[in-house]
Motif scaffolding. Structure first.
Motif, short mmCIF file in Angstrom:
data_model
loop_
_atom_site.label_atom_id
_atom_site.label_comp_id
_atom_site.label_asym_id
_atom_site.label_seq_id
_atom_site.Cartn_x
_atom_site.Cartn_y
_atom_site.Cartn_z
N PHE A 295 0.93 -1.23 0.11
CA PHE A 295 -0.20 0.08 0.21
C PHE A 295 1.06 1.32 -0.07
O PHE A 295 1.78 1.23 0.82
CB PHE A 295 -1.00 -0.01 1.17
N TYR A 296 0.58 2.28 -0.86
CA TYR A 296 1.10 3.51 -1.00
C TYR A 296 0.06 4.38 -0.42
O TYR A 296 -1.05 4.31 -1.19
CB TYR A 296 1.73 3.92 -2.25
N VAL A 297 0.44 5.29 0.51
CA VAL A 297 -0.79 6.15 1.06
C VAL A 297 -0.30 7.49 0.91
O VAL A 297 0.77 7.95 1.68
CB VAL A 297 -1.29 5.71 2.46
N PHE A 298 -1.19 8.42 0.48
CA PHE A 298 -0.81 9.93 0.39
C PHE A 298 -1.72 10.74 0.73
O PHE A 298 -2.94 10.47 0.72
CB PHE A 298 -0.48 10.28 -1.31
N PRO A 299 -1.40 12.04 0.96
CA PRO A 299 -2.49 12.94 1.51
C PRO A 299 -2.81 13.64 0.19
O PRO A 299 -4.24 14.16 0.41
CB PRO A 299 -1.65 14.04 2.33
N PHE A 300 -2.58 13.62 -1.05
CA PHE A 300 -2.91 14.43 -2.09
C PHE A 300 -3.12 13.44 -3.29
O PHE A 300 -2.20 12.71 -3.58
CB PHE A 300 -2.12 15.81 -2.27
N HIS A 363 -4.58 9.11 2.54
CA HIS A 363 -4.88 8.90 4.02
C HIS A 363 -6.24 8.96 4.48
O HIS A 363 -6.53 7.87 5.40
CB HIS A 363 -4.25 10.39 4.55
N VAL A 364 -7.18 9.65 3.97
CA VAL A 364 -8.45 9.40 4.01
C VAL A 364 -8.86 8.21 3.96
O VAL A 364 -9.73 7.54 4.82
CB VAL A 364 -9.30 10.41 3.46
N ALA A 365 -8.62 7.44 2.77
CA ALA A 365 -9.25 6.15 2.58
C ALA A 365 -8.50 5.08 3.74
O ALA A 365 -9.38 4.33 4.17
CB ALA A 365 -8.77 5.41 1.17
N LEU A 366 -7.26 5.25 4.14
CA LEU A 366 -6.73 4.42 5.09
C LEU A 366 -7.38 4.55 6.33
O LEU A 366 -7.69 3.59 7.01
CB LEU A 366 -5.16 4.70 5.23
N PHE A 367 -7.50 5.84 6.77
CA PHE A 367 -8.15 6.03 8.12
C PHE A 367 -9.83 5.50 8.22
O PHE A 367 -10.05 4.91 9.24
CB PHE A 367 -8.11 7.29 8.20
N ASN A 368 -10.34 5.65 7.08
CA ASN A 368 -11.57 5.10 6.97
C ASN A 368 -11.51 3.46 7.21
O ASN A 368 -12.54 2.90 7.93
CB ASN A 368 -12.27 5.21 5.64
N ILE A 369 -10.83 2.83 6.87
CA ILE A 369 -10.41 1.14 6.79
C ILE A 369 -10.19 1.17 8.50
O ILE A 369 -10.96 0.26 9.00
CB ILE A 369 -9.34 0.60 6.00
N ILE A 390 3.31 2.09 2.86
CA ILE A 390 4.04 3.41 2.93
C ILE A 390 3.10 4.75 3.00
O ILE A 390 2.32 4.86 2.36
CB ILE A 390 4.94 3.78 1.43
N LEU A 391 3.72 5.28 4.25
CA LEU A 391 2.93 6.75 4.59
C LEU A 391 3.61 7.81 4.17
O LEU A 391 4.71 7.88 4.55
CB LEU A 391 2.40 6.75 5.95
N ASP A 392 3.11 8.57 3.42
CA ASP A 392 3.76 9.90 2.72
C ASP A 392 3.41 11.08 3.59
O ASP A 392 2.04 11.26 3.52
CB ASP A 392 4.05 9.73 1.28
N LYS A 665 -15.41 9.11 14.81
CA LYS A 665 -15.45 10.43 14.57
C LYS A 665 -14.24 11.25 15.11
O LYS A 665 -13.95 12.41 14.54
CB LYS A 665 -16.71 10.89 15.27
N THR A 666 -13.64 10.81 16.03
CA THR A 666 -12.38 11.36 16.67
C THR A 666 -11.42 11.27 15.67
O THR A 666 -10.73 12.19 15.52
CB THR A 666 -12.09 10.77 17.91
N MET A 667 -11.14 10.19 14.84
CA MET A 667 -10.18 9.91 14.11
C MET A 667 -10.39 10.42 12.52
O MET A 667 -9.70 9.91 11.90
CB MET A 667 -9.81 8.61 14.03
N THR A 668 -11.47 10.91 12.46
CA THR A 668 -11.62 11.51 11.05
C THR A 668 -10.64 12.68 10.63
O THR A 668 -10.57 13.53 11.28
CB THR A 668 -13.17 12.13 10.96
N LEU A 669 -9.91 12.48 9.66
CA LEU A 669 -8.81 13.48 8.98
C LEU A 669 -9.43 14.74 8.91
O LEU A 669 -9.04 15.66 9.04
CB LEU A 669 -8.04 12.69 8.25
N ILE A 670 -10.54 14.75 7.92
CA ILE A 670 -11.15 15.97 7.42
C ILE A 670 -12.56 16.01 8.17
O ILE A 670 -13.32 15.15 7.56
CB ILE A 670 -11.19 15.94 5.96
#
Length: 794
Positions: A295-300, A363-369, A390-392, A665-670
């Motif tokens: 998994f490659y995980v990006f903010p944008f 990142h949003v998709a990863l946190f949803n999981i 990989i978290l970038d 709810k607490t761990m929601t990035l946006i």
């Protein structure tokens, strides 16, 4: 462990799905998929270890409960009212017109609890009985919720017992909260996944055996391709030699710590982090046969697209990479002998369950999981186990979550055999918050860090000038400074407010050649257009917002930036002299109030107005900066919120109560909500190069060679006519990829807020037919829209 399902009164009379799948057959098929998944992903030792951590004495009973939670997830379909009303089962016709509930999910948990309570009652001591009953209820909750979403376990079966009863809490039984939360999330993921696979095999005649994992041969082929690619840099010189040294240093330290779960890759801007991280990922995959997914995980999304291009350049057809985000269409399997509907269903399942050995996502998709509560959120959770992640650019996460986040990362990685590589040029060492610091490894250790960060090729790539911080800045003054610059340079301005960027752009666009504006309001086509223009051999002025700080592949000569956070300043500097082929210079100024942009951010006040942070930026000593930021976060977490518990203790309480909803709810990035506006203008696709969505556009979307927003909208509305859920979702993903070029977001501050103007609302969008006053050359004029006098109430 194998259970005879007939002891629950389940026989051939009961149907699970129409027209004729029996409940026995569906239950058996669900268990078969559990065995397939646990074998393919090597989950059994991970599940067994988790159960041992929960209760080593009764681990065999817990394993039986775990497996049969999945096997008996539909036991409640013996409800005669379900059989009569949902299955039209003639054997239960007498119940057809009765008013009783046809629910089967909660009823399944009833059957499960009723079967196991007598077994638990035979345990010798009371504490063991209470503890196992608590676990039984926790597991049965997933049966009750397998057609819905996880909520608050504390309210489950509240009417049966005092809400403060023993089985609502973990602390009495010495159950470790993170372990129990992760075990339960994994169980829910397996319940809904095995049910979905089994149901699809019957309903769509679609059997799943390939879960998208690397084989040994796949890994060997990837390593061969990467080695061949690396030959291009066989005899590096200059900055490439430095990049090669860092590449080898990171690999050496990884090989010495293969048993560790989390790795830091802190590397200067322009040092080749992506290539280094790919080598690290391949090394991990090579050395652990159980690691079979990447998994490659990006903010944008811009970084998502760029990284996929890198993968394609290196591996070509040898690697199947799937991009999973909100704007990338679902990949449709190549036509085979399968029926069209099965083809769509298979393609849709590939997206739902991440059926690709290499996944690039956000990142949003990863946190949803990791923290989400819906079935869709949890479907791919088991895929994260035995994976390299990989978290970038992790510093882009909401720093109020860093403490909770690193605790979860450390536990998830340790318990599910995830190998997490966290990389950035400005990397906060989040193990500051945890006791098990030996689980975190610096791939560029402190004693070697300065060899790279303080090397003149990186450190002096961009000269820094702080002199403008000594004066009050205005647009007029910036215009004067710009007029004094060389006309042969590529110049970048960054403002922290969209309004400021737009005003400065409007002020200078008539006085200078090749002036462009780039903000979060600009679609990817225009962004790519600006990137292409910046690469041409002519001077250019770009006025931008923070959108250019990461993920925009531009290389400028001179930069002017309104100060914000120290990591933001470094990211901005990464857009200047990226190639290291000329002299680069950055000037910092202070114009807009950063506190109004970065609300409640723990980095506030630690900025370039203080010479201390100027020195940190010059010397790239971001560890000193982040130590202060992390200390502030710790101080905030240790504050007493309600007189008896600190902020961090309050969050920990959510874990002990298995409050899935509040944790999510607490761990929601946006957290912000938006109004999404749709303007049906037209785009001349001929002027845009490198935009994959514009390649081979179907005629149905075009008007005289222009992508027509009205035609895209009409096609979106026609989705309701498509038969078949999977097919509809695939077509919707294709339309979403085109709709992004015509949509703009406005922040929704509260539920009473109304929009100044729109034609009508449909499908989550606000359609604006008369858009001419608000769209100019494809750009959204927010000021003009917000100034609209007409008031329509939603």
């Amino acid at each position: 462990m194998s259970l005879d399902i007939t002891v629950l009164g389940i026989d051939e009379r009961y149907l699970a799905h129409t027209p004729d799948e029996t409940l026995i057959d569906h239950s058996h098929l669900t268990r078969e998929y559990l065995e397939k998944i646990t074998t393919a992903k090597n989950l059994t030792p991970l599940i067994d270890d988790l159960l041992l951590r929960i209760d080593a004495v009764h681990v065999h009973l817990l394993k039986e409960l775990f497996v049969n939670t999945i096997y008996l997830h539909d036991a409640g379909k013996t409800n005669p009212h379900f059989q009569a009303k949902k299955m039209n089962n003639p054997l239960f016709a007498q119940y057809k017109n009765q008013t009783h509930s046809s629910d089967h999910s909660f009823a399944s948990s009833d059957h499960f609890i009723a079967y196991y309570l007598p077994k638990i009652a035979t345990l010798h001591d009371r504490l063991s009985r209470e503890k196992c009953k608590f676990i039984l209820y926790a597991f049965s909750y997933h049966q009750a919720k397998h057609h819905g979403a996880l909520g608050e376990f504390e309210t489950y079966r509240k009417m049966e017992s005092d809400p403060k009863a023993y089985w609502n809490y973990l602390t009495k039984f010495g159950i470790p909260p993170f372990e129990f939360y992760i075990l339960n999330k994994l169980l829910f993921s397996l319940v809904v996944s095995c049910d979905y696979y089994a149901t699809t095999e019957y309903m769509a005649a679609l059997k799943t055996d390939d879960f998208g994992l690397f084989s040994k041969g796949d890994k060997e082929q990837l390593m061969l391709k990467f080695t061949q690619y690396s030959q291009k840099f066989k005899n590096p010189t200059g900055i490439n030699q430095l990049r090669n040294e860092m590449f080898k240093e990171a690999e050496k330290n990884l090989l010495e710590n293969l048993d560790k779960p989390i790795f830091y890759l802190e590397a200067p801007t322009g040092s080749g982090k992506t290539i280094t991280s790919i080598n690290l990922a391949l090394t991990l995959l090579e050395h652990d046969p159980h690691l079979r997914k990447l998994f490659y995980v990006f903010p944008f999304n811009t970084l998502v697209e760029q990284t996929k291009n890198v993968f394609e350049d290196i591996f070509g057809d040898a690697l199947k990479v799937e991009v999973i985000n909100a704007i990338t269409p679902i990949t449709v399997e190549e036509k085979s002998q399968e029926e069209e509907e099965s083809l769509y269903q298979k393609s849709y399942m590939n997206r739902l369950f991440f059926h690709s050995p290499a996944i690039i996502t956000t990142h949003v998709a990863l946190f949803n999981i990791l923290f989400g509560t819906s079935k869709e959120d949890n479907f791919p959770l088991w895929q994260l186990s035995n994976s390299v992640i990989i978290l970038d650019e992790i510093q882009s996460y909401n720093n109020q979550l860093w403490w909770y986040m690193v605790e979860f990362f450390e536990k998830y990685a340790t318990l599910l055999n995830m190998k997490i590589i966290i990389m950035s040029a400005t990397l906060p060492k989040l193990d500051f918050f945890v006791d098990t610091k030996n689980n975190f490894v610096d791939l560029i250790p402190p004693q070697r860090r300065n060899d790279f960060f303080e090397n003149t090729l990186f450190k002096n790539r961009v000269a820094i000038d702080f002199s403008l911080l000594n004066e009050t800045m205005s647009f007029e003054r910036l215009g004067e400074i710009l007029a004094c610059q060389s006309k042969a340079k590529k110049i970048l301005f960054e403002f922290i407010k969209k309004q400021s960027a737009r005003e400065f752009y409007n002020r200078i666009k008539e006085d200078f050649d090749n002036v462009y504006e780039l903000s979060g309001d600009d679609n990817k086509a225009y962004r790519q257009y600006v990137i292409n223009e910046s690469k041409k051999d002519h001077p250019l002025i770009l006025v931008a917002t923070q959108v250019i700080e990461a993920g925009v592949d531009i290389d400028m000569d001179i930069g002017f930036k309104d100060i914000s956070t120290l990591d933001g300043e470094e990211q901005f500097m990464g857009r200047i002299n990226r190639s290291c082929l000329r002299e680069g210079k950055v000037y910092f100024f202070n114009m807009d109030d950063v506190a109004k942009i970065y609300t409640n951010d723990h980095r506030l006040g630690l900025d370039l107005k203080d010479k201390k942070y100027q020195t940190i930026l010059q010397n790239k000593n971001f560890g000193d900066y982040y130590h202060e930021v992390l200390a502030q976060i710790k101080k905030s977490g240790d504050k007493y919120q309600n007189g008896t518990m600190t902020n961090h203790e309050n969050f920990s309480a959510l874990l002990t109560k298995l409050n899935y909803k509040a944790i999510s709810k607490t761990m929601t990035l946006i957290n912000s909500q938006n109004f999404t506006l749709y303007f049906p203008f037209q785009i001349d696709v001929s002027i845009y190069e490198g935009v994959k969505e514009f390649v081979a556009l179907e005629e149905v979307f075009l008007t005289k060679g222009h992508l027509d927003g009205q035609k895209v909208w009409d096609t979106f509305k026609d989705l309701t006519t498509i038969q078949g859920y999977a097919k509809k979702q695939i077509y919707a993903s294709k339309i979403n990829a085109l709709m992004q070029f015509f949509t703009f977001n406005l922040v929704k501050f509260n539920d009473k807020q109304t929009l100044p103007y729109y034609s009508y609302a449909y499908g989550g969008y606000y359609f604006i037919a008369n858009y001419e006053d608000f769209i100019c050359e494809g750009k959204f004029d927010r000021a003009a829209y917000l100034a609209k006098k007409e008031e329509l109430f939603l």
